[in-house]
Design a protein around this motif. Structure first.
Motif, PDB file in Angstrom:
ATOM      1  N   LEU A 216     -83.376  68.994 -52.521  1.00 61.10           N
ATOM      2  CA  LEU A 216     -82.346  68.155 -53.114  1.00 61.10           C
ATOM      3  C   LEU A 216     -82.272  68.436 -54.606  1.00 61.10           C
ATOM      4  CD1 LEU A 216     -83.051  64.769 -51.311  1.00 61.10           C
ATOM      5  CD2 LEU A 216     -80.934  66.067 -51.157  1.00 61.10           C
ATOM      6  N   PRO A 217     -81.080  68.324 -55.199  1.00 61.76           N
ATOM      7  CA  PRO A 217     -80.947  68.570 -56.634  1.00 61.76           C
ATOM      8  C   PRO A 217     -81.554  67.431 -57.449  1.00 61.76           C
ATOM      9  CG  PRO A 217     -78.864  67.866 -55.720  1.00 61.76           C
ATOM     10  CD  PRO A 217     -79.798  68.028 -54.555  1.00 61.76           C
ATOM     11  N   SER A 218     -81.348  67.459 -58.745  1.00 60.19           N
ATOM     12  CA  SER A 218     -81.897  66.435 -59.619  1.00 60.19           C
ATOM     13  C   SER A 218     -81.318  65.066 -59.247  1.00 60.19           C
ATOM     14  CB  SER A 218     -81.591  66.766 -61.081  1.00 60.19           C
ATOM     15  OG  SER A 218     -80.195  66.893 -61.271  1.00 60.19           O
ATOM     16  N   PRO A 219     -82.086  63.982 -59.473  1.00 58.22           N
ATOM     17  CA  PRO A 219     -81.681  62.637 -59.020  1.00 58.22           C
ATOM     18  C   PRO A 219     -80.354  62.149 -59.569  1.00 58.22           C
ATOM     19  CG  PRO A 219     -84.002  62.675 -59.597  1.00 58.22           C
ATOM     20  CD  PRO A 219     -83.438  63.993 -60.037  1.00 58.22           C
ATOM     21  N   ASP A 220     -79.868  62.698 -60.678  1.00 61.11           N
ATOM     22  CA  ASP A 220     -78.586  62.234 -61.204  1.00 61.11           C
ATOM     23  C   ASP A 220     -77.402  62.789 -60.411  1.00 61.11           C
ATOM     24  OD1 ASP A 220     -79.168  64.799 -62.098  1.00 61.11           O
ATOM     25  OD2 ASP A 220     -77.919  64.577 -63.900  1.00 61.11           O
ATOM     26  N   VAL A 221     -77.665  63.713 -59.497  1.00 54.05           N
ATOM     27  CA  VAL A 221     -76.585  64.318 -58.704  1.00 54.05           C
ATOM     28  C   VAL A 221     -76.378  63.571 -57.386  1.00 54.05           C
ATOM     29  CG1 VAL A 221     -75.831  66.442 -57.549  1.00 54.05           C
ATOM     30  CG2 VAL A 221     -77.029  66.570 -59.742  1.00 54.05           C
ATOM     31  N   TYR A 222     -77.388  62.907 -56.881  1.00 51.27           N
ATOM     32  CA  TYR A 222     -77.281  62.213 -55.602  1.00 51.27           C
ATOM     33  C   TYR A 222     -78.033  60.882 -55.671  1.00 51.27           C
ATOM     34  CZ  TYR A 222     -82.158  62.995 -54.458  1.00 51.27           C
ATOM     35  OH  TYR A 222     -83.523  62.959 -54.468  1.00 51.27           O
ATOM     36  N   GLN A 223     -77.784  60.038 -54.677  1.00 47.30           N
ATOM     37  CA  GLN A 223     -78.521  58.782 -54.555  1.00 47.30           C
ATOM     38  C   GLN A 223     -78.830  58.533 -53.089  1.00 47.30           C
ATOM     39  OE1 GLN A 223     -76.904  55.558 -56.791  1.00 47.30           O
ATOM     40  NE2 GLN A 223     -78.203  53.996 -55.860  1.00 47.30           N
ATOM     41  N   LEU A 224     -80.050  58.108 -52.796  1.00 46.43           N
ATOM     42  CA  LEU A 224     -80.412  57.745 -51.434  1.00 46.43           C
ATOM     43  C   LEU A 224     -79.943  56.331 -51.156  1.00 46.43           C
ATOM     44  CD1 LEU A 224     -84.058  59.123 -51.064  1.00 46.43           C
ATOM     45  CD2 LEU A 224     -82.035  59.927 -49.862  1.00 46.43           C
ATOM     46  N   ILE A 225     -79.180  56.149 -50.080  1.00 49.03           N
ATOM     47  CA  ILE A 225     -78.778  54.803 -49.680  1.00 49.03           C
ATOM     48  C   ILE A 225     -79.456  54.479 -48.351  1.00 49.03           C
ATOM     49  CG2 ILE A 225     -76.553  55.067 -50.856  1.00 49.03           C
ATOM     50  CD1 ILE A 225     -75.266  55.213 -48.087  1.00 49.03           C
ATOM     51  N   SER A 226     -79.740  53.196 -48.143  1.00 52.67           N
ATOM     52  CA  SER A 226     -80.406  52.741 -46.922  1.00 52.67           C
ATOM     53  C   SER A 226     -79.384  52.133 -45.980  1.00 52.67           C
ATOM     54  CB  SER A 226     -81.479  51.697 -47.265  1.00 52.67           C
ATOM     55  OG  SER A 226     -82.418  52.227 -48.172  1.00 52.67           O
ATOM     56  N   ILE A 227     -79.375  52.620 -44.733  1.00 48.88           N
ATOM     57  CA  ILE A 227     -78.454  52.116 -43.716  1.00 48.88           C
ATOM     58  C   ILE A 227     -79.261  51.330 -42.686  1.00 48.88           C
ATOM     59  CG2 ILE A 227     -76.806  52.730 -41.910  1.00 48.88           C
ATOM     60  CD1 ILE A 227     -76.179  55.262 -43.430  1.00 48.88           C
TER      61      ILE A 227
ATOM     62  N   PHE B 170     -69.524  59.877 -55.331  1.00 55.48           N
ATOM     63  CA  PHE B 170     -68.862  59.035 -54.332  1.00 55.48           C
ATOM     64  C   PHE B 170     -69.300  57.575 -54.402  1.00 55.48           C
ATOM     65  CE2 PHE B 170     -69.163  63.118 -51.662  1.00 55.48           C
ATOM     66  CZ  PHE B 170     -67.999  63.612 -52.224  1.00 55.48           C
ATOM     67  N   ILE B 171     -70.341  57.262 -55.167  1.00 52.51           N
ATOM     68  CA  ILE B 171     -70.944  55.934 -55.110  1.00 52.51           C
ATOM     69  C   ILE B 171     -69.986  54.837 -55.568  1.00 52.51           C
ATOM     70  CG2 ILE B 171     -72.744  54.454 -56.082  1.00 52.51           C
ATOM     71  CD1 ILE B 171     -73.772  56.317 -53.963  1.00 52.51           C
ATOM     72  N   LYS B 172     -69.282  55.042 -56.665  1.00 49.91           N
ATOM     73  CA  LYS B 172     -68.400  54.002 -57.205  1.00 49.91           C
ATOM     74  C   LYS B 172     -67.331  53.613 -56.186  1.00 49.91           C
ATOM     75  CE  LYS B 172     -65.485  52.872 -61.170  1.00 49.91           C
ATOM     76  NZ  LYS B 172     -64.925  53.354 -62.483  1.00 49.91           N
ATOM     77  N   ASP B 173     -66.662  54.588 -55.601  1.00 53.51           N
ATOM     78  CA  ASP B 173     -65.629  54.296 -54.604  1.00 53.51           C
ATOM     79  C   ASP B 173     -66.243  53.697 -53.346  1.00 53.51           C
ATOM     80  OD1 ASP B 173     -63.640  55.225 -56.266  1.00 53.51           O
ATOM     81  OD2 ASP B 173     -63.596  57.236 -55.391  1.00 53.51           O
ATOM     82  N   LEU B 174     -67.446  54.133 -53.000  1.00 55.79           N
ATOM     83  CA  LEU B 174     -68.103  53.612 -51.805  1.00 55.79           C
ATOM     84  C   LEU B 174     -68.415  52.127 -51.955  1.00 55.79           C
ATOM     85  CD1 LEU B 174     -69.398  54.125 -49.044  1.00 55.79           C
ATOM     86  CD2 LEU B 174     -71.493  54.803 -50.232  1.00 55.79           C
ATOM     87  N   MET B 175     -68.864  51.713 -53.124  1.00 43.37           N
ATOM     88  CA  MET B 175     -69.159  50.300 -53.337  1.00 43.37           C
ATOM     89  C   MET B 175     -67.880  49.461 -53.335  1.00 43.37           C
ATOM     90  SD  MET B 175     -72.320  50.410 -53.280  1.00 43.37           S
ATOM     91  CE  MET B 175     -72.580  48.665 -53.542  1.00 43.37           C
ATOM     92  N   ALA B 176     -66.774  50.060 -53.769  1.00 44.87           N
ATOM     93  CA  ALA B 176     -65.500  49.334 -53.749  1.00 44.87           C
ATOM     94  C   ALA B 176     -64.940  49.242 -52.336  1.00 44.87           C
ATOM     95  CB  ALA B 176     -64.494  50.019 -54.671  1.00 44.87           C
ATOM     96  N   ARG B 177     -65.219  50.273 -51.514  1.00 41.63           N
ATOM     97  CA  ARG B 177     -64.719  50.288 -50.133  1.00 41.63           C
ATOM     98  C   ARG B 177     -65.851  50.710 -49.195  1.00 41.63           C
ATOM     99  NH1 ARG B 177     -59.994  53.849 -49.097  1.00 41.63           N
ATOM    100  NH2 ARG B 177     -61.102  55.367 -50.406  1.00 41.63           N
ATOM    101  N   PRO B 178     -66.755  49.788 -48.885  1.00 46.73           N
ATOM    102  CA  PRO B 178     -67.917  50.134 -48.055  1.00 46.73           C
ATOM    103  C   PRO B 178     -67.558  50.637 -46.664  1.00 46.73           C
ATOM    104  CG  PRO B 178     -67.758  47.764 -48.369  1.00 46.73           C
ATOM    105  CD  PRO B 178     -66.782  48.373 -49.311  1.00 46.73           C
ATOM    106  N   GLU B 179     -66.362  50.305 -46.209  1.00 49.24           N
ATOM    107  CA  GLU B 179     -65.962  50.754 -44.873  1.00 49.24           C
ATOM    108  C   GLU B 179     -65.779  52.270 -44.798  1.00 49.24           C
ATOM    109  OE1 GLU B 179     -62.145  49.894 -47.143  1.00 49.24           O
ATOM    110  OE2 GLU B 179     -64.127  48.978 -46.913  1.00 49.24           O
ATOM    111  N   THR B 180     -65.756  52.935 -45.959  1.00 48.56           N
ATOM    112  CA  THR B 180     -65.580  54.392 -45.979  1.00 48.56           C
ATOM    113  C   THR B 180     -66.904  55.145 -45.845  1.00 48.56           C
ATOM    114  OG1 THR B 180     -65.734  54.513 -48.403  1.00 48.56           O
ATOM    115  CG2 THR B 180     -63.538  54.157 -47.445  1.00 48.56           C
ATOM    116  N   LEU B 181     -68.015  54.442 -45.644  1.00 46.24           N
ATOM    117  CA  LEU B 181     -69.309  55.117 -45.564  1.00 46.24           C
ATOM    118  C   LEU B 181     -69.341  56.238 -44.519  1.00 46.24           C
ATOM    119  CD1 LEU B 181     -72.254  55.396 -46.443  1.00 46.24           C
ATOM    120  CD2 LEU B 181     -72.839  53.708 -44.698  1.00 46.24           C
TER     121      LEU B 181
END
Length: 292
Positions: free
Chosen positions: A139-150, A210-221
């Motif tokens: 995985l690249p440096s942490p500022d490029v991605y974020q782990l989310i828990s489902i 993608f995180i900002k838009d994902l938090m605004a529209r969680p249904e797009t996960l």
């Protein structure tokens, strides 16, 4: 007192022996690292092509289901094996998990992938067990991605609705419109209360863009998961840099791997000395973009 000239005489005697041994050792390594093999030279000139997204050469190799377009294992490195599923979807296997390959950038040495099971159903009954990395891909440096828990298949949960999304029921057919509630959070399951009733939990890398838009529209996960995440590659399974390949190609050779000796090699068409010898470059350290 021992006279010094005796030691000097011994050294003079040993010098020719050392030189001869060095030449023999160097010649042996060159034979491993540089091969006159017209058949493999021609075969490895062809790229692995799958669909309209993946068209790659070294270090990748793979199968095309006996349609004559295979790129044999001696054309690539261990750990870089691709498979062309149904003739248009490239896949790669990390341990026991299969990932779809959405894109490969040979210049930046970055590959965009997504877990096959989660791409088909974000609440899949078979969740990935691997940590999304292997001996080759990181995985690249942490500022490029974020782990989310489902979290899914929950009987009782106390998580705010803005983290909720719908997914297909695990026991429903693929054509079923039935759905159930699932949840995601931007933190580790260990830090999350009230999830003990959830039968399935998984951490998934999501690109930070993608995180900002994902938090605004969680249904797009589910859609975001299909877009994949990036991994980098700079080395082979033994930790040797792969950055010697361009020099091999510039010299008129094609890059490959000697499966008998487990060493990188430069296949040469005419066996002359102008064809690149990767012996010194293979041992050199890589620039190390994101790899430890």
């Amino acid at each position: 007192m021992i006279p010094h000239h005796g030691s000097n005489d011994s050294l003079l005697f040993l010098k020719p022996v050392i030189i001869i041994l060095s030449i023999l050792m160097f010649h042996t390594y060159v034979c491993i690292a540089q091969e006159y093999n017209p058949e493999r030279y021609e075969k490895c000139k062809s790229n692995f092509v799958c669909g309209n997204r993946v068209n790659v050469g070294f270090p990748f190799h793979g199968d095309h289901h006996n349609d004559g377009r295979d790129r044999p294992d001696y054309c690539g490195l261990p750990g870089y094996k691709l498979d062309c599923y149904k003739g248009d979807i490239a896949e790669i296997k990390f341990l026991d998990e299969i990932y779809r390959v959405l894109d490969i950038n040979l210049d930046s040495q970055v590959m965009n992938i997504t877990n096959k099971d989660l791409a088909d159903d974000a609440c899949a009954s078979k969740y990935p067990r691997t940590p999304y990395v292997s001996a080759v891909f990181k995985l690249p440096s942490p500022d490029v991605y974020q782990l989310i828990s489902i979290f899914s298949d929950c009987s009782d949960i106390n998580i705010r609705d803005q983290y909720k999304f719908k997914c297909q029921k695990n026991d429903a057919g693929s054509d079923s419109s039935a759905s159930n509630d699932a949840y995601f959070l931007l933190k580790s399951p260990l830090d999350t209360p009230h999830i003990s009733s959830c039968n399935r939990t998984v951490e998934v890398p999501v690109m930070s863009a993608f995180i900002k838009d994902l938090m605004a529209r969680p249904e797009t996960l589910p859609t975001v998961i299909k877009l994949g995440f990036n991994v980098t590659y700079l080395k082979d399974e033994s930790g040797i840099s792969i950055n010697w390949c361009p020099a091999c190609m510039r010299s008129g050779g094609t890059c490959g791997y000697n499966t008998a000796t487990n060493n990188p090699t430069c296949y040469c068409l005419d066996g002359n000395d102008a064809c690149f010898n990767p012996s010194s470059a293979a041992a050199a350290p890589s620039p190390g973009m994101f790899l430890s």
